[in-house]
Design a protein around this motif. Structure first.
Motif, PDB file in Angstrom:
ATOM      1  N   ASP A  41      56.197  14.387  54.648  1.00 19.39           N
ATOM      2  CA  ASP A  41      57.394  14.125  55.455  1.00 19.39           C
ATOM      3  C   ASP A  41      58.417  13.241  54.745  1.00 19.39           C
ATOM      4  O   ASP A  41      59.541  13.112  55.226  1.00 19.39           O
ATOM      5  N   ASP A  42      58.044  12.638  53.627  1.00 17.31           N
ATOM      6  CA  ASP A  42      58.989  11.789  52.894  1.00 17.31           C
ATOM      7  C   ASP A  42      59.173  12.285  51.464  1.00 17.31           C
ATOM      8  O   ASP A  42      60.204  12.856  51.117  1.00 17.31           O
TER       9      ASP A  42
ATOM     10  N   LYS B  24      42.800   9.023  58.752  1.00 14.31           N
ATOM     11  CA  LYS B  24      43.861   8.129  58.257  1.00 14.31           C
ATOM     12  C   LYS B  24      44.475   8.689  56.977  1.00 14.31           C
ATOM     13  O   LYS B  24      45.707   8.647  56.806  1.00 14.31           O
ATOM     14  N   LEU B  25      43.651   9.198  56.076  1.00 12.08           N
ATOM     15  CA  LEU B  25      44.175   9.789  54.850  1.00 12.08           C
ATOM     16  C   LEU B  25      45.048  10.995  55.181  1.00 12.08           C
ATOM     17  O   LEU B  25      46.114  11.183  54.590  1.00 12.08           O
ATOM     18  N   ALA B  26      44.635  11.798  56.142  1.00 14.81           N
ATOM     19  CA  ALA B  26      45.429  12.954  56.563  1.00 14.81           C
ATOM     20  C   ALA B  26      46.765  12.498  57.134  1.00 14.81           C
ATOM     21  O   ALA B  26      47.816  13.077  56.829  1.00 14.81           O
ATOM     22  N   GLN B  27      46.740  11.462  57.944  1.00 17.30           N
ATOM     23  CA  GLN B  27      47.973  10.932  58.537  1.00 17.30           C
ATOM     24  C   GLN B  27      48.919  10.412  57.455  1.00 17.30           C
ATOM     25  O   GLN B  27      50.110  10.716  57.463  1.00 17.30           O
ATOM     26  N   LEU B  28      48.393   9.649  56.520  1.00 23.40           N
ATOM     27  CA  LEU B  28      49.217   9.117  55.435  1.00 23.40           C
ATOM     28  C   LEU B  28      49.765  10.234  54.554  1.00 23.40           C
ATOM     29  O   LEU B  28      50.931  10.193  54.140  1.00 23.40           O
TER      30      LEU B  28
ATOM     31  N   HIS C 101      40.646  20.248  57.780  1.00 30.22           N
ATOM     32  CA  HIS C 101      39.377  19.629  57.381  1.00 30.22           C
ATOM     33  C   HIS C 101      39.588  18.161  57.017  1.00 30.22           C
ATOM     34  O   HIS C 101      38.770  17.314  57.359  1.00 30.22           O
ATOM     35  N   LEU C 102      40.669  17.871  56.321  1.00 33.22           N
ATOM     36  CA  LEU C 102      40.955  16.482  55.957  1.00 33.22           C
ATOM     37  C   LEU C 102      41.160  15.637  57.209  1.00 33.22           C
ATOM     38  O   LEU C 102      40.674  14.506  57.287  1.00 33.22           O
TER      39      LEU C 102
END
Length: 105
Positions: free
Chosen positions: A27-28, A16-20, A9-10
């Motif tokens: 991932d970090d 962009k928020l989902a990607q970040l 849903h995000l």
């Protein structure tokens, strides 16, 4: 309680928020070796509860269990939290645990 936005849903609502979130947070930050995923989950649940962000707790309850936390440990953490973040925060967080159990039945 308002439903939380899961990753899918995000991604649809705020790509962009989902990607970040995925690249930076999961991932970090979540993979840094100084804390185990289990410890990070316990810390995250405590902070979400203390700040009253109960909308995010259900997803993190499932993630915490994947990371090795048991329900009894989560309940104990929320009980402990009552004395540092306040009774309402702890009781609201415990309500998320109960709601999660009902949904899994």
């Amino acid at each position: 309680m308002n439903p939380s936005l899961d990753r899918e849903h995000l991604a649809r609502c705020a790509p962009k928020l989902a990607q970040l979130s995925q690249q930076v947070l999961f991932d970090d930050i979540w993979k840094r070796p100084e804390l185990s995923p289990r410890d990070r989950s316990l810390l995250t649940l405590g902070v979400l509860a203390a700040l009253g962000h109960t909308q995010q707790i259900p997803w993190h309850l499932q993630f915490a269990q994947q990371n090795g936390l048991h329900e009894e440990e989560i309940i104990e953490a929320f009980t402990h939290l009552a004395f540092y973040a306040g009774w309402p925060a702890a009781v609201s967080a415990l309500g998320c645990v109960e709601e999660e159990k009902r949904e899994c039945r």
